[in-house]
Design a protein around this motif. Structure first.
Motif, PDB file in Angstrom:
ATOM      1  N   UNK A   1       0.852  -1.191   0.000  1.00  0.00           N
ATOM      2  CA  UNK A   1       0.000   0.000   0.000  1.00  0.00           C
ATOM      3  C   UNK A   1       0.890   1.245   0.000  1.00  0.00           C
ATOM      4  N   UNK A   2       1.001   1.921  -1.160  1.00  0.00           N
ATOM      5  CA  UNK A   2       1.867   3.094  -1.232  1.00  0.00           C
ATOM      6  C   UNK A   2       1.221   4.263  -0.489  1.00  0.00           C
ATOM      7  N   UNK A   3       1.957   5.383  -0.426  1.00  0.00           N
ATOM      8  CA  UNK A   3       1.509   6.513   0.382  1.00  0.00           C
ATOM      9  C   UNK A   3       0.171   7.067  -0.094  1.00  0.00           C
ATOM     10  N   UNK A   4      -0.028   7.137  -1.408  1.00  0.00           N
ATOM     11  CA  UNK A   4      -1.281   7.670  -1.938  1.00  0.00           C
ATOM     12  C   UNK A   4      -2.463   6.781  -1.558  1.00  0.00           C
ATOM     13  N   UNK A   5      -2.305   5.472  -1.728  1.00  0.00           N
ATOM     14  CA  UNK A   5      -3.387   4.556  -1.372  1.00  0.00           C
ATOM     15  C   UNK A   5      -3.632   4.566   0.127  1.00  0.00           C
ATOM     16  N   UNK A   6      -2.558   4.646   0.898  1.00  0.00           N
ATOM     17  CA  UNK A   6      -2.690   4.710   2.355  1.00  0.00           C
ATOM     18  C   UNK A   6      -3.481   5.946   2.760  1.00  0.00           C
ATOM     19  N   UNK A   7      -3.136   7.088   2.177  1.00  0.00           N
ATOM     20  CA  UNK A   7      -3.831   8.337   2.484  1.00  0.00           C
ATOM     21  C   UNK A   7      -5.306   8.249   2.112  1.00  0.00           C
ATOM     22  N   UNK A   8      -5.586   7.712   0.933  1.00  0.00           N
ATOM     23  CA  UNK A   8      -6.972   7.580   0.483  1.00  0.00           C
ATOM     24  C   UNK A   8      -7.773   6.678   1.422  1.00  0.00           C
ATOM     25  N   UNK A   9      -7.173   5.569   1.835  1.00  0.00           N
ATOM     26  CA  UNK A   9      -7.859   4.624   2.712  1.00  0.00           C
ATOM     27  C   UNK A   9      -8.155   5.265   4.058  1.00  0.00           C
ATOM     28  N   UNK A  10      -7.179   5.955   4.629  1.00  0.00           N
ATOM     29  CA  UNK A  10      -7.361   6.596   5.933  1.00  0.00           C
ATOM     30  C   UNK A  10      -8.452   7.656   5.856  1.00  0.00           C
ATOM     31  N   UNK A  11      -8.398   8.488   4.830  1.00  0.00           N
ATOM     32  CA  UNK A  11      -9.383   9.558   4.694  1.00  0.00           C
ATOM     33  C   UNK A  11     -10.782   9.010   4.461  1.00  0.00           C
ATOM     34  N   UNK A  12     -10.897   7.950   3.688  1.00  0.00           N
ATOM     35  CA  UNK A  12     -12.202   7.351   3.418  1.00  0.00           C
ATOM     36  C   UNK A  12     -12.785   6.733   4.692  1.00  0.00           C
ATOM     37  N   UNK A  13     -11.957   5.994   5.418  1.00  0.00           N
ATOM     38  CA  UNK A  13     -12.405   5.397   6.679  1.00  0.00           C
ATOM     39  C   UNK A  13     -12.853   6.477   7.659  1.00  0.00           C
ATOM     40  N   UNK A  14     -12.046   7.511   7.775  1.00  0.00           N
ATOM     41  CA  UNK A  14     -12.359   8.583   8.714  1.00  0.00           C
ATOM     42  C   UNK A  14     -13.649   9.290   8.327  1.00  0.00           C
ATOM     43  N   UNK A  15     -13.794   9.599   7.055  1.00  0.00           N
ATOM     44  CA  UNK A  15     -14.973  10.336   6.594  1.00  0.00           C
ATOM     45  C   UNK A  15     -16.261   9.554   6.820  1.00  0.00           C
TER      46      UNK A  15
END
Length: 213
Positions: A1-15
């Protein structure tokens, strides 16, 4: 999971989690009778804890998967992450006091430290289905992260309100909560999740998992 995918996953989960918690405010406003509001309040107590534990587990697992994707050697990482990788040797060593066996264990551990880091997230993450402040602190430190002041100052809330309320409702106690008490927990959990998500993102961007970033 690269940084972009990691960021997207975290933001989606949080939202998604924050949105679901925010919807309780609308439901509270639409409530017209006391039994309805009492039921919503009890549900909100459970949801606030569920999203607290759920995001901590999911976000932490994503962080480990991101580290896995970096192809770094175990020896380059902070000691808690190294320990997660070679933890099986610790268990074996604890069952024997023979010097020869322990020497073999040390040799294997040394080889492991030269290997590329890759672990299953559950080797580093265990909320014990009861995410108290003590368990959360162990989890954060086990990821090689700093335990922030923002967490220290919320120990009483995590243990005395969030976890206690969840246990009371989940274990069948007919305890009642006011709408204000429920909303207070929902707001506080959203704040905690913001802090933790920011910490995970900052750690990934800054490569804080490295012994020497």
């Amino acid at each position: 999971m690269d940084l972009e995918k990691f960021s997207d996953k975290i933001q989606r989960e949080l939202s998604l989690r924050k949105l679901e918690m925010s919807r309780f405010s609308i439901l509270f406003q639409e409530g017209h009778d006391k039994p309805h509001l009492e039921l919503l309040s009890r549900a909100a107590i459970l949801f606030s804890y569920a999203h607290w534990e759920g995001f901590v587990k999911t976000g932490s697992a994503c962080y480990i998967r991101h580290i896995n994707s970096q192809n770094v050697s175990v020896a380059q990482l902070k000691y808690p992450l190294q320990a997660a990788f070679i933890s099986s040797h610790f268990r074996n060593a604890s069952q024997s006091s023979k010097v020869l066996f322990l020497g073999d264990v040390l040799s294997e551990m040394d080889k492991d430290r030269r290997a590329v880091f890759s672990v299953q997230p559950d080797k580093c993450i265990d909320t014990e289905s009861n995410l108290s402040s003590r368990t959360f602190k162990s989890l954060v430190l086990g990821l090689g992260l700093s335990y922030l002041v923002e967490y220290e100052t919320r120990h009483a809330f995590i243990d005395g309100q969030l976890l206690l309320g969840r246990n009371q409702v989940a274990h069948g106690e007919l305890v009642k909560f006011t709408m204000g008490e429920a909303e207070e927990r929902l707001v506080a959990v959203r704040d905690l999740l913001d802090v933790y998500s920011d910490q995970l993102m900052d750690a990934a961007r800054g490569r804080d998992y490295m012994a020497i970033p």
